[in-house]
Write an enzyme that holds these catalytic residues in place. Structure first.
Site, PDB file in Angstrom:
ATOM      1  N   ASN A  74      40.989  40.152  43.522  1.00  0.00           N
ATOM      2  CA  ASN A  74      39.854  40.905  44.035  1.00  0.00           C
ATOM      3  C   ASN A  74      39.103  41.542  42.866  1.00  0.00           C
ATOM      4  O   ASN A  74      39.536  41.445  41.712  1.00  0.00           O
ATOM      5  CB  ASN A  74      40.336  41.973  45.018  1.00  0.00           C
ATOM      6  CG  ASN A  74      39.254  42.436  45.963  1.00  0.00           C
ATOM      7  OD1 ASN A  74      38.119  41.967  45.903  1.00  0.00           O
ATOM      8  ND2 ASN A  74      39.581  43.376  46.833  1.00  0.00           N
ATOM      9  N   HIS A 123      32.490  39.203  51.790  1.00  0.00           N
ATOM     10  CA  HIS A 123      33.048  39.454  50.462  1.00  0.00           C
ATOM     11  C   HIS A 123      33.291  38.140  49.735  1.00  0.00           C
ATOM     12  O   HIS A 123      33.533  37.101  50.363  1.00  0.00           O
ATOM     13  CB  HIS A 123      34.364  40.219  50.623  1.00  0.00           C
ATOM     14  CG  HIS A 123      34.911  40.799  49.366  1.00  0.00           C
ATOM     15  ND1 HIS A 123      34.129  41.411  48.413  1.00  0.00           N
ATOM     16  CD2 HIS A 123      36.189  40.883  48.904  1.00  0.00           C
ATOM     17  CE1 HIS A 123      34.901  41.844  47.433  1.00  0.00           C
ATOM     18  NE2 HIS A 123      36.151  41.530  47.702  1.00  0.00           N
ATOM     19  N   CYS A 155      30.083  41.729  44.500  1.00  0.00           N
ATOM     20  CA  CYS A 155      31.271  40.882  44.557  1.00  0.00           C
ATOM     21  C   CYS A 155      30.897  39.421  44.380  1.00  0.00           C
ATOM     22  O   CYS A 155      31.662  38.627  43.829  1.00  0.00           O
ATOM     23  CB  CYS A 155      32.005  41.089  45.878  1.00  0.00           C
ATOM     24  SG  CYS A 155      30.999  40.809  47.356  1.00  0.00           S
TER      25      CYS A 155
END
Length: 353
Positions: free
Chosen positions: A319, A299, A120
């Site tokens: 995302n 994240h 990520c």
């Protein structure tokens, strides 16, 4: 110590954190319908739903692969010495980068998919950086998440799919340059993404991937594709001729939502990080605010704007868990209180022309 301070701030922003007394922790898997129903039974500002059908929490925990900064490490950039000259009081109540820069909509709206890699940190960085090329009238391009994951992480002694810092991506962009590369199967650019989700045995048709263990859909989270300093066969340029560099990279002011808003308003999307708890995995709509569940990991995401919904200020973000997650890959997250540490550590940069 910086990393410890960030963790403390993140926990302060998510009440109860690791010690929430909710018995649902041990009774149900975080991705189960029972846990999702439990979230929706609470007094929340958002709705939960199934984002990972057929999977368990253990199959997706590794997606949160962002590491905290290390104290005194020279890899970390300084804060911007020339921030946007904007009176915070003049910032609009809501803002969406897609509206301000409509010619860049296809870039800003792009939703990535990590599949079976804990990168990520690479997606959240690469996608924000790519937007800024278009915003600065340098054309639509997509920097290679593949190269950042495999090569940039190695340059800084990380194993990309096992996690790294967002500073890794931004520093690599500035120091070494990053080539172009699109999503899995796109054939776009020098090095497109090569990591695909592990199929269930019944769906594999005999095809195997080196990052899959072969046991149902459970991934091997330690496998990072080897770094290649060559472009894919058929691409028109050599990799060294396809490198794109940063004019400068910088950290965003910590715990200062208005300064982050000013940065987005003037220059485009940014990369922010936050602590993920079990309930966030099943976010579908509304303004996310932590309600229940244990800590999963750190994240990184791209933030493209902000707004207010039902009197709750929020960040608007994309995302990198595919379009099936959340609201077609988008989400809203509580803004202005450093919720789950989202305003404690972020990056941005300006492309070199």
């Amino acid at each position: 110590m910086l990393s410890v301070a960030l963790v403390v701030l993140a926990l302060m922003g998510c009440a109860h954190s690791h010690n929430d007394p909710d018995p649902m922790f041990t009774d149900y898997d975080a991705l189960s319908e029972e846990f999702i129903d439990h979230i929706n039974s609470l007094d929340t500002s958002w709705k939960a739903g199934q984002n990972f059908p057929g999977k368990k929490e253990e199959d997706v925990r590794h997606l949160c692969g962002t590491l905290d900064p290390e104290p005194g490490d020279s890899l970390e950039a300084d804060f911007d010495d020339d921030p946007p000259k904007i009176d915070y009081d003049t910032l609009p109540a809501s803002f969406d980068a897609r509206t301000k820069w409509p010619k860049c909509n296809s870039s800003i709206s792009l939703i990535g998919d990590q599949d079976n890699c804990g990168n990520c940190w690479a997606f959240g960085s690469s996608y924000a950086i790519s937007d800024r090329y278009c915003i600065n009238k340098m054309g639509l391009l997509q920097l290679s998440v593949q190269y950042i994951t495999s090569c940039c992480s190695r340059a800084y002694r990380y194993n990309g799919c096992s996690g790294a810092r967002i500073a890794t991506a931004y520093s690599c962009w500035q120091k070494y340059g990053v080539p172009t590369g699109g999503q899995f199967g796109s054939n776009y650019g020098c090095q497109p993404y090569t990591i695909k989700d592990c199929p269930l045995k019944s769906e594999s048709n005999g095809v195997t991937f080196p990052w899959c263990t072969g046991k149902s859909s459970k991934p091997s989270t330690s496998y990072t594709p080897p770094c290649s300093e060559c472009c894919d066969v058929g691409y028109s340029k050599k990799l060294n001729d396809d490198r794109h560099f940063a004019a400068k990279v910088y950290q965003l002011r910590r715990n200062n939502a208005p300064s982050i808003q000013a940065e987005i308003y003037a220059r485009g999307p940014v990369t922010l990080t936050f602590s993920v708890y079990q309930d966030y995995l099943s976010y579908k709509s509304g303004v996310y605010k932590y309600k229940t569940g244990k800590y999963v990991g750190r994240h990184a995401v791209k933030i493209i704007g902000w707004g207010v919904e039902n009197n709750m200020p929020y960040w608007l973000g994309t995302n990198c868990w595919g379009q099936h997650w959340g609201n077609n890959g988008f989400f809203k997250f509580l803004r202005g209180s450093n919720h789950c540490g989202i305003e404690s550590y972020g990056y941005a940069g300006i492309p070199k022309s």
